[in-house]
Scaffold this motif. Structure first.
Motif, PDB file in Angstrom:
ATOM      1  N   ASN A 127       0.710  -1.279   0.057  1.00  7.76           N
ATOM      2  CA  ASN A 127       0.004  -0.140   0.093  1.00  7.76           C
ATOM      3  C   ASN A 127       0.781   1.332   0.049  1.00  7.76           C
ATOM      4  OD1 ASN A 127      -2.977  -0.362   0.281  1.00  7.76           O
ATOM      5  ND2 ASN A 127      -2.329  -1.936   1.438  1.00  7.76           N
ATOM      6  N   PHE A 139      -6.845  -3.542   1.368  1.00  6.00           N
ATOM      7  CA  PHE A 139      -6.604  -4.120   2.634  1.00  6.00           C
ATOM      8  C   PHE A 139      -7.708  -5.239   2.709  1.00  6.00           C
ATOM      9  CE2 PHE A 139      -6.075  -4.143   7.473  1.00  6.00           C
ATOM     10  CZ  PHE A 139      -4.836  -4.535   7.308  1.00  6.00           C
ATOM     11  N   MET A 183      -5.528   0.990   8.431  1.00  8.58           N
ATOM     12  CA  MET A 183      -5.777   0.542   7.221  1.00  8.58           C
ATOM     13  C   MET A 183      -7.073  -0.155   7.371  1.00  8.58           C
ATOM     14  SD  MET A 183      -3.515   1.227   4.978  1.00  8.58           S
ATOM     15  CE  MET A 183      -3.616  -0.050   3.745  1.00  8.58           C
ATOM     16  N   HIS A 197      -5.158   2.221  -0.983  1.00 10.15           N
ATOM     17  CA  HIS A 197      -5.842   1.574   0.100  1.00 10.15           C
ATOM     18  C   HIS A 197      -6.241   0.092  -0.339  1.00 10.15           C
ATOM     19  CE1 HIS A 197      -9.290   0.517   2.925  1.00 10.15           C
ATOM     20  NE2 HIS A 197      -8.329   0.641   3.805  1.00 10.15           N
TER      21      HIS A 197
END
Length: 317
Positions: free
Chosen positions: A104, A254, A303, A252
């Motif tokens: 990321n 995750f 995150m 982003h």
């Protein structure tokens, strides 16, 4: 009769090893499902981490590197120098989930590999002191001539060299894999990269753990603790420099595979810390274990709760 001399804990509950093993396989399935959706390169990365983990554990146990494993369902090799297949799965999912996190931040390969290593160490610190007391694996302090240090030697019975090795294993595999990926053009070539990464990583690991470590100790009196502290400082500096030099903003991405793995390891082993009765052994050990779990949550939680991805600006070198 106790399983090991100078270790005051009996065998783990009968369900402990099977439960641990099943959970490891489920985590591998979770990561494998994610990898298959992402493509051949991701599957190869995960399988490469699995093979590398099994190879390095087999070499360490076969060469009598100071520890043996407890008996799980699926074991590879001949007892007592055999290894659980689930340990290779553990290596694979830890390395894989760490990369999902670090990708990321658009870091250079060397900084990303350093961050992968630190994330893996955060998991290992939660795991080792507890798994050791559950007899999932055992360091033979008595055989080394230090029977009084079974629970107190170095990091509450866990050799510093173990953590040093963890950092190097993850760093080398992550670094060589990322480096080779930059040279890969065709998808089929990318699928073969983990094999070359394993070869390079194993060679670098052997040099670091044996000739270099022996030279540092004999010539300069540098112990495993000194090597560990120095390596930690170097890796943290690499991460800091990498963040300073990156030329694109964070993304982003995750998925569950990125956070379920560290969450499971932290919560599972801190639960056994109390369930196994180990928390009352040493207040400092329990405090450090809880602080380490909190650190892992603090690292991953932003995150997990972040909503909106940030637009990527440019490609990093």
């Amino acid at each position: 009769m106790l399983p090991f001399a100078n270790m005051p804990y009996g065998n783990a509950p009968v369900y402990c090893f099977p439960l641990t093993e099943i959970c490891m396989y489920l985590l591998l399935l979770l990561c494998g499902w994610h990898a298959m959706k992402k493509g051949t390169a991701q599957v190869a990365w995960l399988l490469g981490a699995l093979c590398f983990g099994l190879l390095l554990e087999y070499v360490n146990v076969a060469t009598n590197s100071g520890y043996v494993y407890g008996q799980f369902w699926l074991m590879l090799g001949k007892a007592p120098r055999n290894i659980p297949f689930c340990i290779g799965c553990g290596w694979a999912v830890i390395i894989y989930s760490s990369r999902l996190f670090t990708d990321n931040f658009a870091l250079p390969a060397w900084a990303a590999a350093a961050l992968d290593s630190l994330l893996a160490l955060n998991i290992d610190v939660s795991m080792d002191v507890v798994a050791y007391r559950l007899h999932m694996w055992h360091w033979d302090w008595a055989g080394r001539g230090y029977p009084a240090e079974t629970l107190t030697g170095q990091w509450f019975g866990v050799p510093y060299a173990n953590f040093y090795g963890w950092l190097l294993v993850v760093f080398f595999y992550s670094f060589f894999s990322r480096l080779l990926e930059k040279a890969a053009v065709k998808k089929m070539w990318k699928a073969t990269l983990p094999l070359l990464s394993i070869i390079l990583s194993q060679a670098a690991l052997c040099l670091s753990l044996f000739p270099l470590a022996n030279l540092l100790k004999q010539a300069f009196g540098i112990s495993s603790m000194h090597r560990l502290l120095a390596l930690l400082i170097i890796l943290m500096l690499l991460v800091a420099i990498g963040f300073a030099r990156r030329n694109k903003k964070s993304a982003h991405y995750f998925p569950p595979a990125a956070w379920v793995v560290p969450l499971w390891f932290h919560l599972y082993f801190v639960t056994w810390l109390f369930l196994g009765g180990f928390s009352g052994e040493n207040s400092r050990m329990t405090l450090f274990s809880l602080l380490n779990v909190m650190a892992g949550i603090f690292i991953h939680l932003p995150m997990l709760i972040k909503k909106r991805p940030v637009t990527i600006l440019a490609e990093t070198c």
